[in-house]
Design a protein around this motif. Structure first.
Motif, mmCIF file in Angstrom:
data_model
loop_
_atom_site.group_PDB
_atom_site.id
_atom_site.type_symbol
_atom_site.label_atom_id
_atom_site.label_comp_id
_atom_site.label_asym_id
_atom_site.label_seq_id
_atom_site.Cartn_x
_atom_site.Cartn_y
_atom_site.Cartn_z
ATOM 1 N N SER A 133 -12.286 9.344 -8.557
ATOM 2 C CA SER A 133 -11.004 9.383 -9.256
ATOM 3 C C SER A 133 -10.761 8.089 -10.034
ATOM 4 O O SER A 133 -10.312 8.125 -11.191
ATOM 5 N N LEU A 134 -11.062 6.959 -9.422
ATOM 6 C CA LEU A 134 -10.907 5.683 -10.117
ATOM 7 C C LEU A 134 -11.873 5.585 -11.299
ATOM 8 O O LEU A 134 -11.507 5.090 -12.377
ATOM 9 N N GLU A 135 -13.082 6.068 -11.113
ATOM 10 C CA GLU A 135 -14.049 6.075 -12.211
ATOM 11 C C GLU A 135 -13.557 6.930 -13.363
ATOM 12 O O GLU A 135 -13.661 6.533 -14.535
ATOM 13 N N LEU A 167 -7.529 2.527 0.634
ATOM 14 C CA LEU A 167 -7.289 1.138 0.245
ATOM 15 C C LEU A 167 -8.586 0.351 0.120
ATOM 16 O O LEU A 167 -8.758 -0.451 -0.803
ATOM 17 N N GLY A 168 -9.526 0.584 1.042
ATOM 18 C CA GLY A 168 -10.798 -0.120 0.972
ATOM 19 C C GLY A 168 -11.589 0.253 -0.268
ATOM 20 O O GLY A 168 -12.160 -0.618 -0.948
ATOM 21 N N THR A 169 -11.634 1.533 -0.597
ATOM 22 C CA THR A 169 -12.359 1.980 -1.787
ATOM 23 C C THR A 169 -11.720 1.422 -3.048
ATOM 24 O O THR A 169 -12.410 0.990 -3.979
ATOM 25 N N THR A 170 -10.393 1.405 -3.080
ATOM 26 C CA THR A 170 -9.688 0.870 -4.244
ATOM 27 C C THR A 170 -9.905 -0.623 -4.386
ATOM 28 O O THR A 170 -10.130 -1.130 -5.503
ATOM 29 N N ARG A 171 -9.870 -1.339 -3.258
ATOM 30 C CA ARG A 171 -10.086 -2.802 -3.317
ATOM 31 C C ARG A 171 -11.480 -3.117 -3.836
ATOM 32 O O ARG A 171 -11.662 -4.039 -4.669
ATOM 33 N N GLU A 172 -12.480 -2.370 -3.388
ATOM 34 C CA GLU A 172 -13.847 -2.581 -3.867
ATOM 35 C C GLU A 172 -13.962 -2.286 -5.356
ATOM 36 O O GLU A 172 -14.615 -3.022 -6.099
ATOM 37 N N PHE A 173 -13.324 -1.200 -5.808
ATOM 38 C CA PHE A 173 -13.404 -0.839 -7.221
ATOM 39 C C PHE A 173 -12.741 -1.905 -8.099
ATOM 40 O O PHE A 173 -13.301 -2.322 -9.122
ATOM 41 N N LEU A 174 -11.552 -2.345 -7.717
ATOM 42 C CA LEU A 174 -10.837 -3.324 -8.535
ATOM 43 C C LEU A 174 -11.541 -4.670 -8.567
ATOM 44 O O LEU A 174 -11.383 -5.429 -9.530
ATOM 45 N N GLY A 175 -12.318 -4.963 -7.547
ATOM 46 C CA GLY A 175 -13.086 -6.199 -7.536
ATOM 47 C C GLY A 175 -14.438 -6.074 -8.214
ATOM 48 O O GLY A 175 -15.181 -7.048 -8.308
ATOM 49 N N GLY A 176 -14.766 -4.883 -8.690
ATOM 50 C CA GLY A 176 -16.055 -4.614 -9.305
ATOM 51 C C GLY A 176 -16.018 -4.700 -10.817
ATOM 52 O O GLY A 176 -15.008 -5.100 -11.414
#
Length: 212
Positions: A133-135, A167-176
């Motif tokens: 979804s974030l992608e 939250l973990g998946t979102t944090r990883e994505f935003l830091g990527g």
């Protein structure tokens, strides 16, 4: 209808003592990332982010709960567009227009049925929903995206565990590498169990900076 500028971000929630820091967070503090995250209690159909994420089923043709509310608010054009996508596998997502909703796109994420899968398989599928979804939001120039609490309703995913995956998946994505393509991620929580789960889990993944 609340838009991203009207919904408080994590620095404001920490400043108002609505979130409590934890002694051993899982990620280092990041003021810039914290400023992209919001919690909002209410109905996702009233949030005017660029994209909203529907908790869909594999048919993409509508259902109960959040799925039914989104299809009802969007009008019949959404179901017609979804029918042309020929479904979506569990753990992934597809994107459509928004039709009568106050956003630009709807991302249909198919979460796991926790009752039917083992924990490890369900967790990987739920992580896939949030990641894809974030992608899709980033790929489609949707700089703000709102998530419903995927799989925590009739699919039975425990709210506390689902919040950590989200939250973990979102944090990883935003830091990527693609994190800069998103300005705001709003977690829209309707039921009190999800509100409590996110308030408990947020400080693990998005700890406050010293200035917050």
């Amino acid at each position: 209808m609340p838009s991203p500028p009207q919904i408080p971000t994590l620095p404001s929630l920490y400043a108002a003592a609505r979130l409590t820091p934890v002694p051993r967070p899982l990620f280092p503090p990041s003021p810039s990332i914290n400023a992209k995250i919001s919690l909002h209690q209410g109905s996702i159909v009233s949030v005017s982010t660029a994209a909203i994420v529907n908790a869909a089923n594999t048919s993409l043709l509508g259902g109960g709960g959040v799925d039914g509310a989104i299809h009802s608010a969007a009008g019949p054009g959404l179901q017609r567009e979804c029918a042309a996508l020929h479904g979506c596998p569990t753990g992934s997502a597809k994107i459509t227009g928004a039709h009568n909703l106050p956003c630009q796109k709807v991302i249909h994420a198919v979460g796991p049925n926790y009752h039917r899968l083992g924990h490890a398989e369900a967790e990987e599928a739920l992580r896939g929903c949030y990641r894809r979804s974030l992608e899709l939001a980033a790929e489609n120039a949707c700089r703000s995206v709102a998530f419903s609490a995927i799989s925590t309703g009739i699919y039975g995913y425990p709210a506390a565990e689902a919040a950590k995956v989200a939250l973990g998946t979102t944090r990883e994505f935003l830091g990527g590498p693609d994190g800069a393509k998103l300005d705001r991620v709003v977690f829209v929580l309707f039921e009190s169990k999800d509100v409590e789960a996110y308030r408990d889990a947020v400080p693990l993944f998005f700890p406050p900076a010293e200035t917050q």
